[in-house]
Scaffold this motif. Structure first.
Motif, PDB file in Angstrom:
ATOM      1  N   GLU A 171       0.807  -1.224   0.000  1.00  0.00           N
ATOM      2  CA  GLU A 171       0.000   0.000   0.000  1.00  0.00           C
ATOM      3  C   GLU A 171       0.835   1.266   0.000  1.00  0.00           C
ATOM      4  O   GLU A 171       0.307   2.355  -0.155  1.00  0.00           O
ATOM      5  CB  GLU A 171      -0.956  -0.011   1.196  1.00  0.00           C
ATOM      6  N   GLY A 172       2.119   1.129   0.172  1.00  0.00           N
ATOM      7  CA  GLY A 172       2.988   2.287   0.061  1.00  0.00           C
ATOM      8  C   GLY A 172       3.392   2.886   1.398  1.00  0.00           C
ATOM      9  O   GLY A 172       2.678   2.762   2.401  1.00  0.00           O
ATOM     10  N   SER A 173       4.544   3.537   1.375  1.00  0.00           N
ATOM     11  CA  SER A 173       5.034   4.289   2.530  1.00  0.00           C
ATOM     12  C   SER A 173       5.322   5.695   2.069  1.00  0.00           C
ATOM     13  O   SER A 173       6.042   5.883   1.080  1.00  0.00           O
ATOM     14  CB  SER A 173       6.331   3.664   3.081  1.00  0.00           C
ATOM     15  N   ARG A 174       4.762   6.667   2.769  1.00  0.00           N
ATOM     16  CA  ARG A 174       4.974   8.064   2.359  1.00  0.00           C
ATOM     17  C   ARG A 174       6.121   8.653   3.157  1.00  0.00           C
ATOM     18  O   ARG A 174       6.120   8.604   4.399  1.00  0.00           O
ATOM     19  CB  ARG A 174       3.709   8.892   2.573  1.00  0.00           C
ATOM     20  N   LEU A 175       7.096   9.193   2.447  1.00  0.00           N
ATOM     21  CA  LEU A 175       8.256   9.819   3.079  1.00  0.00           C
ATOM     22  C   LEU A 175       8.033  11.317   3.157  1.00  0.00           C
ATOM     23  O   LEU A 175       7.728  11.954   2.145  1.00  0.00           O
ATOM     24  CB  LEU A 175       9.527   9.532   2.268  1.00  0.00           C
ATOM     25  N   ILE A 176       8.182  11.863   4.357  1.00  0.00           N
ATOM     26  CA  ILE A 176       8.050  13.303   4.572  1.00  0.00           C
ATOM     27  C   ILE A 176       9.342  13.805   5.174  1.00  0.00           C
ATOM     28  O   ILE A 176       9.794  13.301   6.221  1.00  0.00           O
ATOM     29  CB  ILE A 176       6.853  13.603   5.510  1.00  0.00           C
ATOM     30  N   VAL A 177       9.951  14.782   4.524  1.00  0.00           N
ATOM     31  CA  VAL A 177      11.219  15.320   5.004  1.00  0.00           C
ATOM     32  C   VAL A 177      10.993  16.757   5.478  1.00  0.00           C
ATOM     33  O   VAL A 177      10.498  17.590   4.725  1.00  0.00           O
ATOM     34  CB  VAL A 177      12.283  15.278   3.890  1.00  0.00           C
ATOM     35  N   VAL A 178      11.356  17.005   6.716  1.00  0.00           N
ATOM     36  CA  VAL A 178      11.114  18.354   7.288  1.00  0.00           C
ATOM     37  C   VAL A 178      12.426  19.103   7.488  1.00  0.00           C
ATOM     38  O   VAL A 178      13.507  18.515   7.460  1.00  0.00           O
ATOM     39  CB  VAL A 178      10.349  18.245   8.624  1.00  0.00           C
TER      40      VAL A 178
END
Lengths: 114, 113
Positions: A107-114
């Motif tokens: 189902e996917g993994s969402r990468l968020i970079v802050v």
């Protein structure tokens, strides 16, 4: 039937950080894949593995490492996270070569970079 | 190198109409061609594939696609369309024996009830 499980579903990290995504499949498939899905750009292959301990580079392997220590699992490491690589990462598996066999996706993994 | 083009980023039509999503490919050898679908919030699912033989292939959920070597196309069709067909559709290609599936950009289909 089987299932592909990706963890975590959301991965939040800081710029420059090393981040790892994990994927498990219980299809007993030989081949596993990591794709990156960017909005409007389709899917691009990062790494794939045709058996345990095998690794093959895809079109987008720079900046990533992968590991296939067991047949059922395939992990992907972002070596130094950048804001321009926020995307959804999709794991998939197939019985043999992709030309003759269906890919099954997580189902996917969402990468968020802050 | 193989590549896939889906020229329509979005397609909108009314329920009951016929749908046709376009896909063209470039290849250096005989292509294997696929369609996958991604429903909102779900993972990609296989719809159908062309490997060899009959140029019209039928898949799940009433979809079919026609391989046309003359214009390098593999368009996806369904009639009639249903609102539940609203999703993102990806065309993909591979060549024999390799493990690299190349995807198009995807087409978002919206079917209005």
């Amino acid at each position: 039937g089987g299932i592909i499980t990706q963890t975590p579903k959301f991965l939040i990290g800081q710029e420059g950080q090393k981040l790892t995504l994990k994927c498990q499949q219980n299809f007993n498939h030989d081949t596993m894949y990591w794709y990156r899905q960017d909005s409007g750009k389709g899917l691009r292959l990062i790494y794939y593995s045709i058996t345990e301990n095998d690794l093959q580079k895809g079109d987008l392997s720079e900046g990533y490492d992968a590991s296939r220590e067991k047949k059922s699992s395939f992990s992907l490491t972002v070596t130094s996270a950048q804001k321009n690589e926020m995307a959804v990462f999709l794991c998939a598996s197939s019985l043999g070569t992709v030309s003759g066999n269906t890919l099954y996706f997580g189902e996917g993994s969402r990468l968020i970079v802050v | 190198a193989q590549s896939v083009d889906q020229p329509d980023a979005h397609v909108t039509l009314s329920e009951g109409a016929s749908l046709e999503l376009r896909c063209s490919y470039s290849y250096s050898a005989a292509p294997y061609l696929f369609w996958y679908v991604q429903y909102p919030g779900q993972s990609l699912q296989f719809l159908l594939k062309y490997i060899t033989g009959d140029t019209v292939v039928k898949g799940t959920k009433g979809f079919e696609a026609e391989f046309r070597k003359s214009n390098s196309s593999f368009n996806l069709k369904k009639s009639p369309a249903h609102w539940s067909d609203s999703a993102k559709y990806f065309c993909a290609t591979a060549t024999g024996g390799n493990n690299k599936l190349t995807f198009g950009q995807g087409t978002v289909l919206s079917v209005i009830p």
